[in-house]
Design a protein around this motif. Structure first.
Motif, PDB file in Angstrom:
ATOM      1  N   LEU A 253       0.823  -1.211   0.000  1.00  0.00           N
ATOM      2  CA  LEU A 253       0.000   0.000   0.000  1.00  0.00           C
ATOM      3  C   LEU A 253       0.854   1.257   0.000  1.00  0.00           C
ATOM      4  CD1 LEU A 253      -3.008   1.002   0.371  1.00  0.00           C
ATOM      5  CD2 LEU A 253      -2.533   1.060   2.816  1.00  0.00           C
ATOM      6  N   GLN A 254       0.459   2.215  -0.822  1.00  0.00           N
ATOM      7  CA  GLN A 254       1.097   3.541  -0.816  1.00  0.00           C
ATOM      8  C   GLN A 254       0.003   4.605  -0.719  1.00  0.00           C
ATOM      9  OE1 GLN A 254       2.907   4.813  -4.460  1.00  0.00           O
ATOM     10  NE2 GLN A 254       4.331   6.160  -3.404  1.00  0.00           N
ATOM     11  N   ILE A 255       0.148   5.453   0.282  1.00  0.00           N
ATOM     12  CA  ILE A 255      -0.835   6.533   0.486  1.00  0.00           C
ATOM     13  C   ILE A 255      -0.104   7.868   0.373  1.00  0.00           C
ATOM     14  CG2 ILE A 255      -2.461   7.550   2.143  1.00  0.00           C
ATOM     15  CD1 ILE A 255      -2.657   4.752   3.427  1.00  0.00           C
ATOM     16  N   GLU A 256      -0.674   8.818  -0.353  1.00  0.00           N
ATOM     17  CA  GLU A 256      -0.092  10.170  -0.431  1.00  0.00           C
ATOM     18  C   GLU A 256      -1.163  11.190  -0.077  1.00  0.00           C
ATOM     19  OE1 GLU A 256       3.206   9.536  -3.908  1.00  0.00           O
ATOM     20  OE2 GLU A 256       1.633  11.031  -4.231  1.00  0.00           O
ATOM     21  N   ASP A 257      -0.861  12.035   0.876  1.00  0.00           N
ATOM     22  CA  ASP A 257      -1.811  13.068   1.312  1.00  0.00           C
ATOM     23  C   ASP A 257      -3.200  12.479   1.586  1.00  0.00           C
ATOM     24  OD1 ASP A 257       0.222  14.941   0.930  1.00  0.00           O
ATOM     25  OD2 ASP A 257      -0.296  15.146  -1.193  1.00  0.00           O
ATOM     26  N   GLY A 258      -3.214  11.333   2.218  1.00  0.00           N
ATOM     27  CA  GLY A 258      -4.483  10.721   2.618  1.00  0.00           C
ATOM     28  C   GLY A 258      -5.185   9.944   1.519  1.00  0.00           C
ATOM     29  N   THR A 259      -4.609   9.928   0.317  1.00  0.00           N
ATOM     30  CA  THR A 259      -5.251   9.229  -0.811  1.00  0.00           C
ATOM     31  C   THR A 259      -4.434   7.987  -1.196  1.00  0.00           C
ATOM     32  OG1 THR A 259      -6.113  11.313  -1.628  1.00  0.00           O
ATOM     33  CG2 THR A 259      -5.967   9.518  -3.220  1.00  0.00           C
ATOM     34  N   ALA A 285      -8.193   2.239  -5.267  1.00  0.00           N
ATOM     35  CA  ALA A 285      -7.319   3.160  -6.016  1.00  0.00           C
ATOM     36  C   ALA A 285      -7.926   4.554  -6.073  1.00  0.00           C
ATOM     37  CB  ALA A 285      -7.088   2.623  -7.426  1.00  0.00           C
ATOM     38  N   GLY A 286      -7.170   5.551  -5.615  1.00  0.00           N
ATOM     39  CA  GLY A 286      -7.605   6.944  -5.679  1.00  0.00           C
ATOM     40  C   GLY A 286      -8.585   7.337  -4.580  1.00  0.00           C
ATOM     41  N   ALA A 287      -8.968   6.387  -3.711  1.00  0.00           N
ATOM     42  CA  ALA A 287      -9.943   6.706  -2.656  1.00  0.00           C
ATOM     43  C   ALA A 287      -9.218   7.227  -1.417  1.00  0.00           C
ATOM     44  CB  ALA A 287     -10.750   5.463  -2.297  1.00  0.00           C
ATOM     45  N   LYS A 288      -9.987   7.836  -0.537  1.00  0.00           N
ATOM     46  CA  LYS A 288      -9.423   8.328   0.720  1.00  0.00           C
ATOM     47  C   LYS A 288      -9.091   7.115   1.599  1.00  0.00           C
ATOM     48  CE  LYS A 288     -10.847  11.659   4.273  1.00  0.00           C
ATOM     49  NZ  LYS A 288     -10.851  10.781   5.412  1.00  0.00           N
ATOM     50  N   ALA A 289      -7.869   7.080   2.111  1.00  0.00           N
ATOM     51  CA  ALA A 289      -7.464   5.930   2.930  1.00  0.00           C
ATOM     52  C   ALA A 289      -8.177   5.966   4.273  1.00  0.00           C
ATOM     53  CB  ALA A 289      -5.960   5.948   3.139  1.00  0.00           C
ATOM     54  N   GLY A 290      -8.669   4.821   4.707  1.00  0.00           N
ATOM     55  CA  GLY A 290      -9.321   4.770   6.016  1.00  0.00           C
ATOM     56  C   GLY A 290     -10.185   3.525   6.124  1.00  0.00           C
ATOM     57  N   ARG A 291     -10.610   3.258   7.334  1.00  0.00           N
ATOM     58  CA  ARG A 291     -11.332   2.019   7.614  1.00  0.00           C
ATOM     59  C   ARG A 291     -12.584   1.862   6.737  1.00  0.00           C
ATOM     60  NH1 ARG A 291     -10.574  -1.699  11.573  1.00  0.00           N
ATOM     61  NH2 ARG A 291     -12.330  -3.131  11.667  1.00  0.00           N
ATOM     62  N   ASP A 292     -13.330   2.969   6.539  1.00  0.00           N
ATOM     63  CA  ASP A 292     -14.559   2.876   5.739  1.00  0.00           C
ATOM     64  C   ASP A 292     -14.247   2.386   4.329  1.00  0.00           C
ATOM     65  OD1 ASP A 292     -15.890   3.797   7.850  1.00  0.00           O
ATOM     66  OD2 ASP A 292     -16.339   5.798   7.037  1.00  0.00           O
ATOM     67  N   SER A 327      -5.241  -1.688   7.249  1.00  0.00           N
ATOM     68  CA  SER A 327      -5.141  -0.705   8.350  1.00  0.00           C
ATOM     69  C   SER A 327      -3.725  -0.708   8.909  1.00  0.00           C
ATOM     70  CB  SER A 327      -6.134  -1.035   9.466  1.00  0.00           C
ATOM     71  OG  SER A 327      -7.449  -1.042   8.950  1.00  0.00           O
ATOM     72  N   GLU A 328      -3.146  -1.892   9.081  1.00  0.00           N
ATOM     73  CA  GLU A 328      -1.769  -1.975   9.592  1.00  0.00           C
ATOM     74  C   GLU A 328      -0.796  -1.299   8.631  1.00  0.00           C
ATOM     75  OE1 GLU A 328      -1.987  -6.204  12.003  1.00  0.00           O
ATOM     76  OE2 GLU A 328      -0.744  -6.058  10.202  1.00  0.00           O
ATOM     77  N   LEU A 329      -0.981  -1.553   7.347  1.00  0.00           N
ATOM     78  CA  LEU A 329      -0.075  -0.956   6.354  1.00  0.00           C
ATOM     79  C   LEU A 329      -0.223   0.556   6.320  1.00  0.00           C
ATOM     80  CD1 LEU A 329      -0.299  -3.473   3.374  1.00  0.00           C
ATOM     81  CD2 LEU A 329       1.719  -2.920   4.733  1.00  0.00           C
ATOM     82  N   ALA A 330      -1.446   1.040   6.471  1.00  0.00           N
ATOM     83  CA  ALA A 330      -1.685   2.486   6.459  1.00  0.00           C
ATOM     84  C   ALA A 330      -0.960   3.139   7.640  1.00  0.00           C
ATOM     85  CB  ALA A 330      -3.178   2.777   6.519  1.00  0.00           C
ATOM     86  N   GLU A 331      -0.977   2.451   8.783  1.00  0.00           N
ATOM     87  CA  GLU A 331      -0.298   2.988   9.965  1.00  0.00           C
ATOM     88  C   GLU A 331       1.202   2.851   9.864  1.00  0.00           C
ATOM     89  OE1 GLU A 331      -1.470   1.549  13.838  1.00  0.00           O
ATOM     90  OE2 GLU A 331      -3.553   1.915  13.300  1.00  0.00           O
ATOM     91  N   ALA A 332       1.653   1.736   9.267  1.00  0.00           N
ATOM     92  CA  ALA A 332       3.084   1.406   9.305  1.00  0.00           C
ATOM     93  C   ALA A 332       3.947   2.260   8.405  1.00  0.00           C
ATOM     94  CB  ALA A 332       3.275  -0.059   8.939  1.00  0.00           C
ATOM     95  N   GLY A 333       3.391   2.892   7.424  1.00  0.00           N
ATOM     96  CA  GLY A 333       4.274   3.628   6.535  1.00  0.00           C
ATOM     97  C   GLY A 333       3.662   3.844   5.179  1.00  0.00           C
ATOM     98  N   GLY A 334       2.392   3.538   5.043  1.00  0.00           N
ATOM     99  CA  GLY A 334       1.750   3.769   3.760  1.00  0.00           C
ATOM    100  C   GLY A 334       1.473   5.251   3.529  1.00  0.00           C
ATOM    101  N   THR A 335       1.573   6.057   4.619  1.00  0.00           N
ATOM    102  CA  THR A 335       1.181   7.467   4.510  1.00  0.00           C
ATOM    103  C   THR A 335       2.393   8.382   4.418  1.00  0.00           C
ATOM    104  OG1 THR A 335      -0.600   6.884   5.986  1.00  0.00           O
ATOM    105  CG2 THR A 335      -0.245   9.218   5.641  1.00  0.00           C
TER     106      THR A 335
END
Ligand SMILES: Cc1cc2nc3c(=O)[nH]c(=O)nc-3n(C[C@H](O)[C@H](O)[C@H](O)COP(=O)(O)OP(=O)(O)OC[C@H]3O[C@@H](n4cnc5c(N)ncnc54)[C@H](O)[C@@H]3O)c2cc1C
Length: 336
Positions: A253-259, A285-292, A327-335
């Motif tokens: 997972l790669q997240i940039e500016d919350g996306t 793809a292209g969505a806002k990162a988050g649990r929802d 969720s783990e990836l988003a926390e670990a460094g995807g952002t």
């Protein structure tokens, strides 16, 4: 066990030639699956061709080499432990290292080869039980897993003829990473994308891959995928070790500016093949990162899932495993 001829091949050409000399030959990697199947008389080859000494031209002894542009080539004979512990695999594709280390035991991983891991057979109990009906073992005989004890069985892509799953952990990571399978046979060389290598059961569950009978897997190529540094393998099973997956998830997972900028997702333990979760990837793809978003993607991927009684729980389990891993990836460094 039936008598068989044994030969060792030192070149790919030699292996393919030896293969053509017996009506029913099998390539031998570490033997950790094939020999068990021979003991049970489920596989009865006339000849075994040992391919553990093969190394494709240009790949040094270790069998793992960098490709131009940042990818990696892994020779088919490289042992599972060597792949999992290689520094470039650990740095660039942690999901692959983790997937291998979650499988089998240290001793088995030291023997098992990359090619053999791809070609291992299902762990469906009815496939191993000669007294049971199994369309994979004996085409046309029926499937005792349907209506039987099917806790381990498929929830996606199954058919009325077979609900077996592919047992590999390593291959789930390879599916997520878009690996390419390099093969060679009497008809020449070709490359098969990992996600086209396996077949769904349909009405021919005995045909598991698109490899031709005389074709040898020579190497796996991993494409350069810089964001795969942030990747992870989660395996849910009945015991903490030495058990096959009920459900597993390979994700990067790669997240940039919350996306969500880039995502790769594949599931294990749920289908006849490592299941690349393309539907979920499209939702993400292209969505806002988050649990929802993660829940929506998991729901979309599993919307066509079907349980067969004892394995109904896997549908919810797969959804939760996807959400937990992302969720783990988003926390670990995807952002960033
Ligand atoms: C007790 C036990 C627990 C296990 N638990 C797990 C687990 O949790 N997760 C997991 O992923 N796996 C697990 N495994 C499976 C293990 O990973 C496989 O047995 C192993 O990867 C197979 O590799 P091998 O080289 O020994 O294959 P072999 O047994 O030598 O061969 C398997 C098949 O591959 C074919 N083959 C081998 N090399 C090639 C090639 N180069 N080209 C074409 N065909 C080839 C053979 O002809 C054969 O049909 C377990 C196995 C055991 C015995």
């Amino acid at each position: 066990m039936k008598n068989f001829a044994y030969s060792r091949a030192d070149t790919v050409e030699g292996a393919v030639n030896l293969f053509s000399q017996h009506a029913h030959s099998k390539f031998l990697g570490g033997g950790t699956n094939l020999v068990d199947l021979m003991r049970e008389n489920i596989e009865q080859p006339d000849a075994l061709i040992d391919v553990t000494r093969l190394s494709p031209a240009g790949i040094p002894d270790a069998g793992i080499a960098e490709l131009a542009g940042g990818g990696l080539s892994i020779a088919a004979a490289v042992r599972n432990s060597a792949v999992a512990n290689h520094h470039l695999v650990r740095q660039r594709y942690p999901v692959l290292s983790q997937a291998i280390l979650f499988g089998a035991s240290g001793q088995i991983r030291n023997m098992a080869t990359t090619g053999g891991n791809l070609m291992q057979r299902t762990r469906c109990y009815y496939f191993y039980d000669e007294a049971a009906r199994c369309n994979k073992r004996r085409p046309g005989s029926g499937c005792d897993a349907i209506g039987g004890f099917n806790r381990m069985h498929a929830i996606l892509g199954a058919s009325e003829h077979c609900i077996a799953t592919h047992p590999s952990d390593m291959c789930v990571a390879l599916a997520a990473l878009d690996a390419m399978v390099h093969v060679e046979g009497a008809g020449g060389k070709r490359t098969i994308p990992m996600n086209e290598f396996y077949r769904l059961p349909g009405d021919t569950p005995h045909l598991e891959t698109n490899l031709k009978p005389d074709e040898l897997i020579v190497a796996i190529h991993l494409p350069a995928l810089t964001f795969a540094k942030n990747s992870r393998y989660r395996k849910v099973r009945d015991r903490a070790s030495y058990a096959f997956a009920l459900v597993s998830v390979a994700a990067a997972l790669q997240i940039e500016d919350g996306t969500i900028r880039n995502v790769r997702l594949a599931l294990g333990g749920v289908a006849h093949k490592p299941w690349r979760a393309y539907t979920a990837e499209q939702t993400l793809a292209g969505a806002k990162a988050g649990r929802d978003t993660f829940e929506r993607a998991a729901g979309a991927e599993l919307s066509e899932a079907r349980g067969y009684g004892y394995n109904d729980f896997k549908i919810e389990l797969a959804k939760r495993a996807i959400v937990g891993t992302l969720s783990e990836l988003a926390e670990a460094g995807g952002t960033r």
